[in-house]
Design a protein around this motif. Structure first.
Motif, PDB file in Angstrom:
ATOM      1  N   THR A  70      37.404  35.388  56.810  1.00  0.00           N
ATOM      2  CA  THR A  70      37.874  36.726  56.430  1.00  0.00           C
ATOM      3  C   THR A  70      39.186  36.641  55.657  1.00  0.00           C
ATOM      4  O   THR A  70      39.367  37.321  54.645  1.00  0.00           O
ATOM      5  CB  THR A  70      38.039  37.619  57.678  1.00  0.00           C
ATOM      6  N   ILE A  71      40.081  35.783  56.132  1.00  0.00           N
ATOM      7  CA  ILE A  71      41.355  35.586  55.412  1.00  0.00           C
ATOM      8  C   ILE A  71      41.072  35.082  54.006  1.00  0.00           C
ATOM      9  O   ILE A  71      41.608  35.594  53.028  1.00  0.00           O
ATOM     10  CB  ILE A  71      42.283  34.621  56.180  1.00  0.00           C
ATOM     11  N   ARG A  72      40.190  34.078  53.890  1.00  0.00           N
ATOM     12  CA  ARG A  72      39.890  33.473  52.586  1.00  0.00           C
ATOM     13  C   ARG A  72      39.191  34.446  51.638  1.00  0.00           C
ATOM     14  O   ARG A  72      39.469  34.485  50.453  1.00  0.00           O
ATOM     15  CB  ARG A  72      39.017  32.220  52.796  1.00  0.00           C
ATOM     16  N   LEU A  73      38.243  35.228  52.170  1.00  0.00           N
ATOM     17  CA  LEU A  73      37.404  36.049  51.302  1.00  0.00           C
ATOM     18  C   LEU A  73      37.839  37.509  51.194  1.00  0.00           C
ATOM     19  O   LEU A  73      37.335  38.224  50.323  1.00  0.00           O
ATOM     20  CB  LEU A  73      35.946  35.976  51.765  1.00  0.00           C
ATOM     21  N   ALA A  74      38.753  37.952  52.041  1.00  0.00           N
ATOM     22  CA  ALA A  74      39.192  39.352  51.967  1.00  0.00           C
ATOM     23  C   ALA A  74      40.709  39.474  51.809  1.00  0.00           C
ATOM     24  O   ALA A  74      41.188  40.139  50.891  1.00  0.00           O
ATOM     25  CB  ALA A  74      38.725  40.112  53.212  1.00  0.00           C
ATOM     26  N   VAL A  75      41.460  38.830  52.694  1.00  0.00           N
ATOM     27  CA  VAL A  75      42.915  38.987  52.681  1.00  0.00           C
ATOM     28  C   VAL A  75      43.537  38.377  51.425  1.00  0.00           C
ATOM     29  O   VAL A  75      44.312  39.045  50.728  1.00  0.00           O
ATOM     30  CB  VAL A  75      43.544  38.398  53.969  1.00  0.00           C
ATOM     31  N   PRO A 103      42.119  37.491  48.440  1.00  0.00           N
ATOM     32  CA  PRO A 103      41.782  38.254  47.220  1.00  0.00           C
ATOM     33  C   PRO A 103      42.472  39.622  47.184  1.00  0.00           C
ATOM     34  O   PRO A 103      42.921  40.067  46.126  1.00  0.00           O
ATOM     35  CB  PRO A 103      40.262  38.405  47.289  1.00  0.00           C
ATOM     36  N   GLY A 104      42.588  40.270  48.337  1.00  0.00           N
ATOM     37  CA  GLY A 104      43.285  41.565  48.389  1.00  0.00           C
ATOM     38  C   GLY A 104      44.737  41.431  47.969  1.00  0.00           C
ATOM     39  O   GLY A 104      45.271  42.269  47.228  1.00  0.00           O
ATOM     40  N   LEU A 105      45.361  40.352  48.416  1.00  0.00           N
ATOM     41  CA  LEU A 105      46.753  40.080  48.042  1.00  0.00           C
ATOM     42  C   LEU A 105      46.882  39.842  46.535  1.00  0.00           C
ATOM     43  O   LEU A 105      47.773  40.391  45.882  1.00  0.00           O
ATOM     44  CB  LEU A 105      47.266  38.874  48.834  1.00  0.00           C
ATOM     45  N   VAL A 106      45.974  39.040  45.984  1.00  0.00           N
ATOM     46  CA  VAL A 106      45.991  38.757  44.542  1.00  0.00           C
ATOM     47  C   VAL A 106      45.785  40.049  43.748  1.00  0.00           C
ATOM     48  O   VAL A 106      46.504  40.321  42.776  1.00  0.00           O
ATOM     49  CB  VAL A 106      44.915  37.705  44.173  1.00  0.00           C
ATOM     50  N   LEU A 160      48.704  41.439  41.307  1.00  0.00           N
ATOM     51  CA  LEU A 160      48.448  41.305  39.874  1.00  0.00           C
ATOM     52  C   LEU A 160      47.764  42.521  39.248  1.00  0.00           C
ATOM     53  O   LEU A 160      47.646  42.584  38.029  1.00  0.00           O
ATOM     54  CB  LEU A 160      47.600  40.058  39.606  1.00  0.00           C
ATOM     55  N   GLY A 161      47.310  43.432  40.090  1.00  0.00           N
ATOM     56  CA  GLY A 161      46.568  44.575  39.572  1.00  0.00           C
ATOM     57  C   GLY A 161      45.090  44.231  39.483  1.00  0.00           C
ATOM     58  O   GLY A 161      44.702  43.057  39.505  1.00  0.00           O
ATOM     59  N   PRO A 162      44.245  45.247  39.368  1.00  0.00           N
ATOM     60  CA  PRO A 162      42.801  45.002  39.418  1.00  0.00           C
ATOM     61  C   PRO A 162      42.268  44.147  38.265  1.00  0.00           C
ATOM     62  O   PRO A 162      41.438  43.264  38.487  1.00  0.00           O
ATOM     63  CB  PRO A 162      42.182  46.392  39.398  1.00  0.00           C
ATOM     64  N   GLY A 163      42.724  44.374  37.047  1.00  0.00           N
ATOM     65  CA  GLY A 163      42.194  43.615  35.904  1.00  0.00           C
ATOM     66  C   GLY A 163      42.572  42.155  35.934  1.00  0.00           C
ATOM     67  O   GLY A 163      41.712  41.263  35.948  1.00  0.00           O
ATOM     68  N   VAL A 167      41.883  36.368  37.544  1.00  0.00           N
ATOM     69  CA  VAL A 167      42.410  35.184  38.237  1.00  0.00           C
ATOM     70  C   VAL A 167      41.424  34.724  39.311  1.00  0.00           C
ATOM     71  O   VAL A 167      41.124  33.538  39.434  1.00  0.00           O
ATOM     72  CB  VAL A 167      43.804  35.465  38.832  1.00  0.00           C
ATOM     73  N   LEU A 168      40.879  35.662  40.084  1.00  0.00           N
ATOM     74  CA  LEU A 168      39.930  35.306  41.143  1.00  0.00           C
ATOM     75  C   LEU A 168      38.639  34.730  40.558  1.00  0.00           C
ATOM     76  O   LEU A 168      38.090  33.766  41.096  1.00  0.00           O
ATOM     77  CB  LEU A 168      39.630  36.515  42.021  1.00  0.00           C
ATOM     78  N   ALA A 169      38.165  35.298  39.452  1.00  0.00           N
ATOM     79  CA  ALA A 169      36.938  34.792  38.822  1.00  0.00           C
ATOM     80  C   ALA A 169      37.149  33.366  38.294  1.00  0.00           C
ATOM     81  O   ALA A 169      36.295  32.490  38.490  1.00  0.00           O
ATOM     82  CB  ALA A 169      36.500  35.725  37.696  1.00  0.00           C
ATOM     83  N   VAL A 170      38.282  33.136  37.634  1.00  0.00           N
ATOM     84  CA  VAL A 170      38.571  31.794  37.103  1.00  0.00           C
ATOM     85  C   VAL A 170      38.727  30.807  38.264  1.00  0.00           C
ATOM     86  O   VAL A 170      38.203  29.692  38.224  1.00  0.00           O
ATOM     87  CB  VAL A 170      39.819  31.810  36.202  1.00  0.00           C
TER      88      VAL A 170
END
Length: 187
Positions: A34-39, A41-44, A48-51, A56-59
Motif C-alpha cells: 500500500t505504501i509503495r502503490l498508494a502513498v 505515488p500520492g506524495l509524488v 509535482l502536480g498531476p501532470g 514521473v511515475l510513468a517513466v
C-alpha cells in the motif's frame, strides 16, 4: 514490452497479497505494498502536480520494467529449455536452465542478488543476501553429480542473450539485411 513488465510485477504482487491466504506476513506485505502503490505515488502527485507527477511515475514504472528485464534476461535467455513432460530431477532442471552472472559484490548489488540465479531457483525463499553463501555448496554438489553449472560475466551474458535472440528471432539471417530492400533490389 519490458516497459510494461513493472506494471505486470506490481499487479502480480497485489494479486498474491489479495489471493494467497497462506502468505506468511501477509499483513506486513499488504502495508508495504500500500505504501509503495498508494502513498508514494500520492506524495509524488501532491508534490509535482498531476501532470508532471503522472509523467514521473510513468517513466519510473517503465524504467523499472526495463531494469528488471535486464536483470532477468542474462540469467535465462540462451539456456536450454527442458520440456515440461521430460522426466528430470529438480536439481538438474533448475541448474541446466539458469546461468549465474559473475562479478562479485558489485554485480550482486546491481542485480539485487538475482545474478545468483542457480541458487535462487534451488532456494527461492532464501534471502538474496545469503545466496552467495550457498553458492560453493551448490557448485560442489553439482560437480559431484555431474550437473553442468553455468556462469558468465555480465557483458558476456548480454552477448549470449543478443546472439540467442538474433538466432531465434531472425532465423540466423543477417540482422542488418532489410527484407523489403532485398525483395525490391534490381540485379
Amino acid at each position: 514490452m519490458l516497459t510494461l513488465e513493472g506494471l505486470s510485477l506490481h499487479a502480480d504482487a497485489v494479486r498474491t497479497v489479495v489471493q494467497d491466504r497462506e502468505l506468511s506476513h501477509r499483513g506486513t506485505e499488504a502495508v508495504l505494498l500500500t505504501i509503495r502503490l498508494a502513498v508514494l505515488p500520492g506524495l509524488v502527485l501532491t508534490l509535482l502536480g498531476p501532470g508532471l507527477g503522472a509523467a514521473v511515475l510513468a517513466v519510473q514504472l517503465a524504467v523499472f520494467g526495463v531494469y528488471m528485464g535486464a536483470t532477468f534476461a542474462p540469467n535465462h535467455k540462451g539456456m536450454p529449455l527442458v520440456p515440461r513432460d521430460t522426466r528430470i530431477d529438480f536439481l538438474s532442471r533448475q541448474v541446466l536452465t539458469s546461468r549465474n552472472i559473475r562479478g562479485g559484490r558489485p554485480v550482486d548489488w546491481l542485480m539485487g542478488g538475482l545474478n545468483l540465479q542457480v541458487e535462487h531457483h534451488l532456494f527461492p525463499s532464501m534471502p538474496s543476501g545469503n545466496l552467495r553463501r550457498a553458492q560453493p555448496f551448490v557448485r560442489a554438489h553439482c560437480a559431484e553429480h555431474g550437473v553442468p553449472y553455468t556462469e558468465a560475466g555480465l557483458l558476456e551474458s548480454y552477448g549470449i542473450v543478443v546472439r540467442h535472440l538474433n538466432r531465434v528471432g531472425l532465423g540466423d539471417r543477417d540482422p542488418f539485411a532489410c527484407p523489403f530492400v532485398t525483395a525490391h533490389r534490381q540485379g
